[in-house]
Motif scaffolding. Structure first.
Motif, PDB file in Angstrom:
ATOM      1  N   VAL A   1      38.855  53.095  41.177  1.00 42.00           N
ATOM      2  CA  VAL A   1      39.619  52.297  40.308  1.00 42.00           C
ATOM      3  C   VAL A   1      39.676  50.726  40.939  1.00 42.00           C
ATOM      4  O   VAL A   1      39.613  49.921  40.088  1.00 42.00           O
ATOM      5  CB  VAL A   1      41.108  52.843  40.470  1.00 42.00           C
ATOM      6  CG1 VAL A   1      42.153  52.019  39.664  1.00 42.00           C
ATOM      7  CG2 VAL A   1      41.153  54.300  39.751  1.00 42.00           C
ATOM      8  N   CYS A   2      39.838  50.828  41.972  1.00 45.73           N
ATOM      9  CA  CYS A   2      39.837  49.389  42.601  1.00 45.73           C
ATOM     10  C   CYS A   2      38.343  48.554  42.320  1.00 45.73           C
ATOM     11  O   CYS A   2      38.251  47.308  41.934  1.00 45.73           O
ATOM     12  CB  CYS A   2      39.928  49.489  44.219  1.00 45.73           C
ATOM     13  SG  CYS A   2      41.558  49.872  44.873  1.00 45.73           S
ATOM     14  N   TYR A   3      37.376  49.368  42.439  1.00 46.61           N
ATOM     15  CA  TYR A   3      35.791  48.872  41.887  1.00 46.61           C
ATOM     16  C   TYR A   3      35.814  48.086  40.562  1.00 46.61           C
ATOM     17  O   TYR A   3      35.541  47.232  40.340  1.00 46.61           O
ATOM     18  CB  TYR A   3      35.091  49.757  42.134  1.00 46.61           C
ATOM     19  CG  TYR A   3      33.732  49.497  41.880  1.00 46.61           C
ATOM     20  CD1 TYR A   3      32.936  48.561  42.448  1.00 46.61           C
ATOM     21  CD2 TYR A   3      32.990  50.057  40.660  1.00 46.61           C
ATOM     22  CE1 TYR A   3      31.472  47.993  42.035  1.00 46.61           C
ATOM     23  CE2 TYR A   3      31.745  49.996  40.205  1.00 46.61           C
ATOM     24  CZ  TYR A   3      30.932  49.003  40.925  1.00 46.61           C
ATOM     25  OH  TYR A   3      29.554  48.470  40.493  1.00 46.61           O
ATOM     26  N   TYR A   4      36.412  49.118  39.513  1.00 46.52           N
ATOM     27  CA  TYR A   4      36.219  48.812  38.283  1.00 46.52           C
ATOM     28  C   TYR A   4      37.305  47.613  38.060  1.00 46.52           C
ATOM     29  O   TYR A   4      37.046  46.868  37.018  1.00 46.52           O
ATOM     30  CB  TYR A   4      36.454  49.943  37.284  1.00 46.52           C
ATOM     31  CG  TYR A   4      35.081  50.516  37.057  1.00 46.52           C
ATOM     32  CD1 TYR A   4      34.276  49.982  36.121  1.00 46.52           C
ATOM     33  CD2 TYR A   4      34.621  51.787  37.502  1.00 46.52           C
ATOM     34  CE1 TYR A   4      32.915  50.281  35.770  1.00 46.52           C
ATOM     35  CE2 TYR A   4      33.245  52.084  37.612  1.00 46.52           C
ATOM     36  CZ  TYR A   4      32.491  51.452  36.526  1.00 46.52           C
ATOM     37  OH  TYR A   4      31.134  51.757  36.055  1.00 46.52           O
ATOM     38  N   LEU A   5      38.602  47.714  38.530  1.00 51.25           N
ATOM     39  CA  LEU A   5      39.422  46.608  38.282  1.00 51.25           C
ATOM     40  C   LEU A   5      39.028  45.157  38.782  1.00 51.25           C
ATOM     41  O   LEU A   5      38.922  44.282  38.049  1.00 51.25           O
ATOM     42  CB  LEU A   5      40.769  47.114  38.959  1.00 51.25           C
ATOM     43  CG  LEU A   5      41.805  46.060  38.958  1.00 51.25           C
ATOM     44  CD1 LEU A   5      42.376  45.824  37.444  1.00 51.25           C
ATOM     45  CD2 LEU A   5      43.025  46.497  39.598  1.00 51.25           C
ATOM     46  N   LYS A   6      38.326  45.400  39.937  1.00 53.49           N
ATOM     47  CA  LYS A   6      38.098  43.809  40.379  1.00 53.49           C
ATOM     48  C   LYS A   6      36.711  43.371  39.707  1.00 53.49           C
ATOM     49  O   LYS A   6      36.495  42.282  39.185  1.00 53.49           O
ATOM     50  CB  LYS A   6      37.593  44.146  41.940  1.00 53.49           C
ATOM     51  CG  LYS A   6      37.073  42.568  42.509  1.00 53.49           C
ATOM     52  CD  LYS A   6      36.881  42.823  44.034  1.00 53.49           C
ATOM     53  CE  LYS A   6      36.423  41.532  44.629  1.00 53.49           C
ATOM     54  NZ  LYS A   6      36.124  41.588  46.049  1.00 53.49           N
ATOM     55  N   LYS A   7      35.781  44.383  39.371  1.00 52.54           N
ATOM     56  CA  LYS A   7      34.688  43.998  38.634  1.00 52.54           C
ATOM     57  C   LYS A   7      34.788  43.625  37.242  1.00 52.54           C
ATOM     58  O   LYS A   7      34.276  42.745  36.615  1.00 52.54           O
ATOM     59  CB  LYS A   7      33.609  45.416  38.522  1.00 52.54           C
ATOM     60  CG  LYS A   7      32.190  44.965  37.935  1.00 52.54           C
ATOM     61  CD  LYS A   7      31.339  46.405  37.943  1.00 52.54           C
ATOM     62  CE  LYS A   7      30.097  46.016  37.421  1.00 52.54           C
ATOM     63  NZ  LYS A   7      29.254  47.163  37.476  1.00 52.54           N
ATOM     64  N   THR A   8      36.132  44.339  36.339  1.00 51.78           N
ATOM     65  CA  THR A   8      36.150  43.856  35.152  1.00 51.78           C
ATOM     66  C   THR A   8      37.005  42.528  35.304  1.00 51.78           C
ATOM     67  O   THR A   8      36.758  41.688  34.329  1.00 51.78           O
ATOM     68  CB  THR A   8      37.039  44.854  34.457  1.00 51.78           C
ATOM     69  OG1 THR A   8      36.723  46.256  34.286  1.00 51.78           O
ATOM     70  CG2 THR A   8      37.628  44.644  33.060  1.00 51.78           C
ATOM     71  N   TYR A   9      37.997  42.182  36.132  1.00 53.61           N
ATOM     72  CA  TYR A   9      38.707  41.133  36.235  1.00 53.61           C
ATOM     73  C   TYR A   9      37.675  40.013  36.466  1.00 53.61           C
ATOM     74  O   TYR A   9      37.944  38.906  35.985  1.00 53.61           O
ATOM     75  CB  TYR A   9      39.520  41.091  37.371  1.00 53.61           C
ATOM     76  CG  TYR A   9      40.380  39.939  37.597  1.00 53.61           C
ATOM     77  CD1 TYR A   9      41.625  39.823  36.967  1.00 53.61           C
ATOM     78  CD2 TYR A   9      40.162  38.963  38.274  1.00 53.61           C
ATOM     79  CE1 TYR A   9      42.508  38.677  36.869  1.00 53.61           C
ATOM     80  CE2 TYR A   9      40.792  37.777  38.710  1.00 53.61           C
ATOM     81  CZ  TYR A   9      42.244  38.095  37.967  1.00 53.61           C
ATOM     82  OH  TYR A   9      42.790  36.571  38.025  1.00 53.61           O
ATOM     83  N   GLN A  10      36.510  40.060  37.390  1.00 55.34           N
ATOM     84  CA  GLN A  10      35.734  39.072  37.466  1.00 55.34           C
ATOM     85  C   GLN A  10      34.828  38.815  36.459  1.00 55.34           C
ATOM     86  O   GLN A  10      34.526  37.607  36.043  1.00 55.34           O
ATOM     87  CB  GLN A  10      35.027  39.163  38.839  1.00 55.34           C
ATOM     88  CG  GLN A  10      35.842  39.562  40.058  1.00 55.34           C
ATOM     89  CD  GLN A  10      34.687  39.931  41.416  1.00 55.34           C
ATOM     90  OE1 GLN A  10      33.764  40.551  41.081  1.00 55.34           O
ATOM     91  NE2 GLN A  10      35.165  39.599  42.575  1.00 55.34           N
TER      92      GLN A  10
END
Length: 678
Positions: A509-518
């Motif tokens: 969840v953290c990985y995809y949240l940061k990746k999508t945000y960036q």
């Protein structure tokens, strides 16, 4: 034990006994703990009524006439009311009626949940008596949001409600057929009232956006459409034809100003628009927040369809014999084969996971609606409502897709016999299919969850708490620390521990949240518009973010259930294996992310550990598979599948089914045409 004996009947003896004797737990005790005594008593009362009441007796000839299907469904709902089985007091238990007729719980949830909850949430004291009228059955209401040319884009709805100062009324109008409200369950033949979502226009010509009105549409004395209202039926569907989905067209139809559900906004006598909630986005969100109840309900519905499919498939596969280790007549039940276990046991684990999650989530939603009318209503309640809306927008698509895949694999695992109408698997598949579309088309709806998650990144950057009363996202405050974690398990056994699997879900969840945000920030820095940024961030990013968020929540709720002291140790042991299997199978599908994102190194063996774990867990669950579906299965007359009867006499019941229709044994009336020469 006396309670169990009185409440839960023994299953008949037969070919399934060999597997039932291998179970490591008592299925009756397990069922009582899982469902609760009140739940089991309700089921017993429900099944007794369905077995004995004339409205539920199945005809030897399948009903195909649409009007008769609707009439029969209505008669069954009346039978519940007349026999003191009221869904208003135990709606979550009424979803069991789906196992008999998939149309019933959908109509019940609209009438007894979605409509009253919307009125109580968005209306004021002048409307509250209506909720009672609908709950008692004096009035029948439907939920009319979708239009022929607009569904997911609620802001694009074109039905208008223009305030008229002279008559102090709203004039509802449908500009053309494309703007007609459609697909509303119960509208086609039954509803006396409709919750209408329309663009509110004040006398100065200003459009104030979508608002909700409770509107009388049929004359209570004649049941005919009121003047200025045209109502029609949508016709036959792929399935669920007991539900009379309809459309409605308004021709400058005048309704009282009190029809507006005015908790968040109102119009004064002189036509001035007044906001009770100043933030327009919050007002709009409140108007659509009522949709959460439908989405949460669908997760419960999915668990019941999965229960039916898995019961049929596992019982059948435990009886069906093919091949063997030698050339002698010692064929094995196909459930003994690794490939077959790998096909269906993960779906058994998912069935328990979705059932445990959805039942708890549904109760949390009911608590939310109850809390809104307490004097101590707080900010926590607002955050809870937002989280339920976001989580339901993720898990409704996730659960309906999980169910879709489970039912299909169950159909295939039963081979050719699973393709027969009598198996019921085709009907189950068709009925569940609607879950992927209504209450928000899955691929559109899922974006609401990712939007909420992405809005939390500012809190994460600034080290502020993420408001998450349910605990589905509170861990995000530690996102950077979680992203620094690496896979360090050295054995299959440690890898399979639920707490270790849950940590992997948090990382994803953290990985995809940061990746999508960036990714979205990069697009913004290149001058892309907000619309295009969202549009170009879905596939492989925002969509996956929502899915892993939903998967994490289901896993988290399962682990909470395991920690409940109500379980006996042998029950907790098999539940833990189911939990581990659900988590492991789900994560195995995301190995590319775990390697590509740096969570696991190329030498970590995570792929080997997960895959060996799946095979091991499937093998370990073999002895308990039949007992686990016995826990969930409805009585035979509800299951209604020769392949899945509790006595395991598959071929006996198939013969009875085939021979019961005399046409199967007769010469066709057109037999002369068969050999006629051209």
């Amino acid at each position: 034990m006396s309670v169990i004996k009185n409440l839960i009947k023994d299953l008949p003896k037969g070919p399934l006994d060999a597997y039932r004797k291998r179970a490591t737990f008592d299925w009756k005790s397990f069922k009582l703990t899982l469902e609760g005594e009140d739940g089991v008593r309700f089921q017993k009362k429900l099944w007794k009524l369905i077995r004995t009441h004339p409205a539920f007796q199945k005809s030897s000839i399948e009903l195909t006439n649409l009007d008769e299907l609707r009439r029969r469904c209505n008669a069954q709902m009346v039978a519940f009311h007349q026999n003191d089985i009221e869904p208003i007091y135990a709606l979550e238990n009424f979803f069991y009626t789906l196992q008999y007729n998939g149309s019933i719980p959908i109509k019940l949830s609209i009438l007894y949940s979605m409509v009253p909850n919307t009125i109580l949430a968005l209306g004021t004291e002048q409307h509250h008596h209506l909720a009672g009228e609908f709950s008692s059955g004096n009035y029948i209401a439907c939920f009319a949001l979708t239009e022929f040319s607009h569904g997911s884009n609620a802001k694009g709805m074109r039905t208008t409600a223009t305030f008229d100062i002279a008559t102090r009324s709203f004039i509802l109008h449908t500009p053309d057929f494309e703007a007609a409200k459609c697909w509303a369950g119960g509208l086609g033949k039954s509803a006396t009232h409709a919750l209408i979502f329309a663009q509110l226009i004040t006398p100065d010509g200003v459009n104030h956006g979508l608002h909700v009105f409770i509107v009388p549409i049929r004359d209570p004395k004649t049941h005919l459409s009121l003047p200025g209202v045209t109502i029609g039926d949508m016709g036959e569907k792929i399935a669920l034809n007991g539900i009379d989905n309809g459309f409605i067209i308004f021709d400058k139809y005048s309704i009282s100003h009190t029809c507006l559900l005015n908790r968040t906004a109102d119009v004064t006598k002189d036509g001035k628009y007044v906001l009770a909630i100043k933030d327009e986005r919050k007002r709009y969100g409140s108007s659509l927040g009522a949709l959460s109840s439908g989405r949460v309900s669908i997760t419960v519905i999915c668990s019941h369809y999965m229960t039916l499919a898995l019961t049929i498939a596992i019982r059948y596969c435990a009886v069906r014999k093919q091949f063997g280790p030698t050339n002698k007549d010692d064929e094995l039940p196909v459930i003994e084969y690794q490939a077959q276990q790998w096909r269906i046991f993960p779906h058994l684990a998912a069935t328990y996971a979705v059932k445990i999650f959805s039942n708890t989530f549904y109760k949390e939603m009911i608590e939310l609606f109850s809390g809104r009318f307490m004097e101590n209503s707080s900010a926590d309640l607002e955050y809870r409502g937002i989280e339920i809306h976001a989580l339901s927008s993720a898990v409704k698509p996730l659960c309906s897709w999980i169910a879709r895949d489970a039912i299909q694999d169950c159909r295939e695992s039963c081979g050719g016999h699973g393709y027969l109408k009598m198996s019921r698997l085709g009907d189950i598949r068709a009925e569940n299919d609607a879950n992927c579309t209504y209450e928000g088309e899955n691929n559109i709806l899922i974006q609401q969850a990712s939007n909420w998650l992405l809005s939390q990144w500012t809190n994460i950057i600034n080290k502020r708490a993420v408001p998450s009363p349910l605990g589905s996202a509170d861990f995000l405050v530690d996102a950077e620390q979680i992203l620094n974690i690496k896979f360090d398990q050295t054995t299959v056994e440690d890898t399979l521990k639920p707490k270790n699997l849950l940590l992997v879900f948090k990382w994803l969840v953290c990985y995809y949240l940061k990746k999508t945000y960036q990714h979205m920030n990069d697009l913004k820095s290149n001058g892309m518009s907000d619309f295009d940024i969202k549009n170009n961030s879905q596939a492989f990013l925002a969509r996956t973010l929502s899915l892993v968020y939903g998967e994490h929540a289901i896993m988290m709720y399962f682990i909470r259930c395991l920690q409940d002291p109500k379980w006996k140790e042998n029950e907790r042991e098999v539940l833990t294996k189911l939990c581990s299997l659900f988590g492991t199978v789900t994560l195995e599908k995301r190995l590319g992310d775990l390697y590509g994102g740096g969570y696991a190194s190329s030498s970590s063996n995570i792929d080997d550990f997960l895959r060996k774990g799946i095979i091991t867990l499937c093998r370990d669950l073999l002895d308990n598979a039949v007992a686990l579906v016995d826990v969930l299965a409805p009585p035979d007359f509800i299951l209604n599948s020769p392949l899945g009867m509790s006595d395991g006499e598959v071929y006996k019941h198939m013969k009875e089914w085939i021979f019961s229709n005399k046409e199967n044994l007769e010469r066709p009336s057109w037999w002369k045409e068969i050999r006629s020469k051209l």
